[in-house]
Scaffold this active site. Structure first.
Site, short mmCIF file in Angstrom:
data_model
loop_
_atom_site.label_atom_id
_atom_site.label_comp_id
_atom_site.label_asym_id
_atom_site.label_seq_id
_atom_site.Cartn_x
_atom_site.Cartn_y
_atom_site.Cartn_z
CG HIS A 137 -2.12 0.95 1.01
ND1 HIS A 137 -1.88 2.12 1.38
CD2 HIS A 137 -3.36 0.57 0.60
CE1 HIS A 137 -3.20 2.85 1.15
NE2 HIS A 137 -4.14 1.80 0.71
CG ASP A 165 -8.22 -4.43 -2.87
OD1 ASP A 165 -7.37 -3.41 -3.10
OD2 ASP A 165 -9.47 -4.20 -3.08
C1 SDX Z 1 -6.18 0.14 -2.88
O1 SDX Z 1 -4.41 4.51 -2.26
C2 SDX Z 1 -5.40 3.84 -1.50
O2 SDX Z 1 -5.86 4.39 -0.70
C3 SDX Z 1 -5.78 2.92 -2.45
C4 SDX Z 1 -6.71 2.01 -1.49
C5 SDX Z 1 -8.25 2.52 -1.30
O3 SDX Z 1 -8.97 2.24 -0.35
O4 SDX Z 1 -8.54 3.52 -2.21
O5 SDX Z 1 -6.31 1.50 -0.30
C6 SDX Z 1 -7.29 0.71 -2.30
O6 SDX Z 1 -5.73 0.22 -4.10
C7 SDX Z 1 -5.40 -0.87 -2.22
C8 SDX Z 1 -4.03 -1.44 -3.09
C9 SDX Z 1 -4.47 -2.36 -4.02
N1 SDX Z 1 -3.12 -2.85 -5.03
C10 SDX Z 1 -2.79 -3.94 -4.94
O7 SDX Z 1 -2.99 -4.84 -4.10
C11 SDX Z 1 -1.81 -4.31 -6.17
C12 SDX Z 1 -0.52 -4.90 -5.57
N2 SDX Z 1 0.21 -3.67 -4.75
C13 SDX Z 1 1.38 -2.92 -5.46
O8 SDX Z 1 0.91 -2.61 -7.12
C14 SDX Z 1 1.99 -1.58 -4.76
O9 SDX Z 1 1.91 -2.17 -3.42
C15 SDX Z 1 0.70 -0.62 -4.74
C16 SDX Z 1 0.60 -0.09 -5.91
C17 SDX Z 1 -0.25 -0.61 -3.75
C18 SDX Z 1 1.81 0.64 -3.82
O10 SDX Z 1 2.85 0.88 -4.60
P1 SDX Z 1 3.83 1.99 -4.20
O11 SDX Z 1 3.53 2.38 -2.73
O12 SDX Z 1 4.04 3.04 -5.19
O13 SDX Z 1 5.33 1.14 -4.02
P2 SDX Z 1 6.09 0.58 -4.95
O14 SDX Z 1 5.37 0.34 -6.17
O15 SDX Z 1 7.10 1.88 -5.03
O16 SDX Z 1 6.86 -0.50 -4.45
C19 SDX Z 1 7.97 -0.21 -3.48
C20 SDX Z 1 8.60 -1.55 -3.44
C21 SDX Z 1 9.14 -1.83 -4.99
O17 SDX Z 1 10.44 -2.64 -4.99
P3 SDX Z 1 11.74 -1.74 -5.33
O18 SDX Z 1 11.58 -1.14 -6.55
O19 SDX Z 1 11.90 -0.72 -3.92
O20 SDX Z 1 12.71 -2.78 -5.08
O21 SDX Z 1 7.92 -2.70 -3.02
C22 SDX Z 1 7.75 -3.70 -4.06
C23 SDX Z 1 8.13 -3.08 -5.57
O22 SDX Z 1 8.55 -3.78 -6.53
N3 SDX Z 1 6.32 -3.86 -4.19
C24 SDX Z 1 5.92 -5.15 -4.19
C25 SDX Z 1 4.40 -5.24 -4.15
N4 SDX Z 1 4.06 -3.88 -3.81
C26 SDX Z 1 5.36 -3.18 -4.08
N5 SDX Z 1 6.52 -6.40 -4.80
C27 SDX Z 1 5.54 -7.33 -4.60
N6 SDX Z 1 4.40 -7.57 -4.51
C28 SDX Z 1 3.64 -6.30 -4.19
N7 SDX Z 1 2.21 -6.30 -4.02
#
Ligand code: SDX
Length: 431
Positions: free
Chosen positions: A308, A366
């Site tokens: 998140h 989710d």
């Molecule tokens: C919702 O914003 C809100 O409030 C949203 C929400 C709401 O109520 O409106 O809460 C609803 O959208 C919840 C989130 C649902 N999405 C998912 O479950 C999809 C999977 N999650 C990822 O796509 C991700 O965690 C995000 C998009 C939710 C958050 O991404 P960020 O904060 O921009 O983090 P990032 O993409 O910069 O990742 C940071 C690191 C990265 O690794 P590095 O580049 O630092 O080495 O963490 C890794 C990412 O590769 N990473 C993951 C991961 N999420 C982040 N690795 C594996 N699996 C994951 N799910």
């Protein structure tokens, strides 16, 4: 928001600028950069807005480190346990818990707006039967300004109020119609003698051939899912609604923009993507393979339902959702649901893995909602429409707050330009 006597000092090209610091009721101070470009001829740079406050708001507060979520000051755990969705709608919209009389009046107004214009039924028939329900909802909600033109003048407080009630009241009807249309069953009209969640379940699962009895435990779980998804500060879809509304566009078109944004798998589409991932994993012995893929920088695969932008501890909604999942699956006698078994083991292994712990990637809202919705009989394609239905009150409340803000202006971010500098046009024969 209070002006502090604190300032942030910026020194650039030998000049010093004092930027005001504003203090919130809760959360970090903010540096007010509204005059920065005028004073220093520089922009700030923050793709994805990871460190940027786009507005001030008094609706929802989130503390990502502490796993706190407050709606108008009330903790989400209290609201999910002691309140119900329409009372939370009132709280988000008007800022205070209603008296018994206020709640009854509000519920009556919503109940009496649950039907949609009969002509809208024909609007649905333009879609293919295999259309994704989110595609249908985006189109139908956007079209509402063509059917309810009398509540599109955003400068009229009464029209804003009517549009708000219409949106909250009609979204379950539209979501249920989108579902019925895609499975080839007739639309089911709302009933005024049912509560909000029971009405939605009946519109989705009743058929003309027999009476449909709503199980109170399922309607309670449905209501709780609505409450847990109601609002979430300035997330991507809410920010979309605010930006669209800042141009003065009508509320129905702005909510349609929010629905379109929510559909993305990184946002509201994650509940569908999460369940599809759990099904693809299939059995607990396959979990290590998928965890390895999620950690592999060369593999675009991510664990859907994990991580998140804000919660870097745990998503308080996921905690409540997990309790609900256990209750509903036990009621339905599917506590041995293989998908749930995979989910629980995946959560255990991920939370025991340094990659996820060090990057603070925990189950989000989710992760468990899809399991409950599947157990209740919804196809995965209906998961995000249910999220959109729930979040409509959050979008509308944030829209209302922004429109009523005398400081409101059109949102217009700037950019870091990396394109070509000015160059002369070259005729095609000379290229
Ligand atoms: C919702 O914003 C809100 O409030 C949203 C929400 C709401 O109520 O409106 O809460 C609803 O959208 C919840 C989130 C649902 N999405 C998912 O479950 C999809 C999977 N999650 C990822 O796509 C991700 O965690 C995000 C998009 C939710 C958050 O991404 P960020 O904060 O921009 O983090 P990032 O993409 O910069 O990742 C940071 C690191 C990265 O690794 P590095 O580049 O630092 O080495 O963490 C890794 C990412 O590769 N990473 C993951 C991961 N999420 C982040 N690795 C594996 N699996 C994951 N799910």
């Amino acid at each position: 928001m209070t002006d502090t006597n604190k300032t942030a000092t910026l020194t650039l090209d030998g000049k010093t600028y004092e930027l005001p610091v504003l203090s919130p009721t809760e959360g970090p101070d903010v540096i007010d950069i509204r005059k920065l470009y005028g004073q220093a001829n520089v922009f700030t740079y923050d793709p994805g807005f990871t460190s940027t406050a786009s507005c001030d708001s008094s609706i929802t507060y989130i503390d990502g480190e502490e796993g706190i979520l407050l709606h108008r000051g009330y903790p989400i755990g209290d609201l999910a346990g002691k309140s119900h969705y329409l009372e939370v709608c009132y709280l988000l919209l008007y800022g205070a818990l209603p008296s018994a009389a206020e709640l009854e009046d509000f519920e009556t107004r919503v109940t009496r707006h649950t039907m949609v214009h009969e002509q809208m039924h024909r609007f649905f028939t333009g879609f293919r039967r295999d259309a994704h329900p989110m595609a249908i909802m985006t189109g139908v909600v956007g079209a509402m300004s063509a059917f309810y033109h009398d509540s599109t003048d955003i400068s009229d407080p009464w029209q804003r109020e009517v549009a708000s009630i219409r949106m909250i009241a009609k979204m379950p009807t539209i979501a249920a119609m989108a579902y019925k249309y895609t499975i080839g069953q007739p639309f089911v009209y709302p009933r005024n003698d049912l509560d909000y969640a029971s009405n939605f379940l009946r519109m989705c699962f009743a058929v003309p051939a027999e009476e449909y009895q709503v199980d109170p435990i399922l309607s309670r779980a449905m209501d709780r899912i609505f409450t847990l998804h109601a609002d979430h500060e300035q997330n991507a879809s809410t920010s979309t609604v605010r930006l669209a509304s800042s141009s003065g566009a009508n509320p129905f078109a702005c909510i349609a923009a929010g629905i379109a944004c929510l559909w993305g798998p990184a946002h509201g589409g994650a509940n569908q993507a999460c369940l599809e991932m759990l099904r693809e994993i299939g059995t607990v012995d396959k979990i290590p393979e998928y965890i390895a893929r999620a950690k592999d920088k060369n593999d675009p695969f991510r664990l859907m339902g994990f991580g998140h932008r804000v919660y870097k501890n745990f998503d308080p909604r996921a905690k409540v959702m997990k309790e609900s999942a256990d209750e509903v699956l036990e009621l339905l006698g599917v506590e041995n649901n293989p998908t749930l078994q995979v989910a629980k083991e995946l959560e255990r292994q991920a939370l025991d893995d340094d990659y996820f712990v060090s990057k603070k990637l925990f189950p989000n809202v989710d992760f468990y909602s899809g399991i409950i919705l599947e157990a209740m009989g919804f196809p995965t394609a209906m998961f995000t429409p249910i999220f959109a239905l729930s979040r409509t009150v959050g979008w509308i409340s944030q829209w209302k707050e922004m429109i009523e803000d005398p400081q409101m202006k059109i949102g217009r971010p700037r950019q870091l330009y990396t394109g070509a500098s000015e160059r002369p046009y070259v005729d095609v024969e000379n290229r």
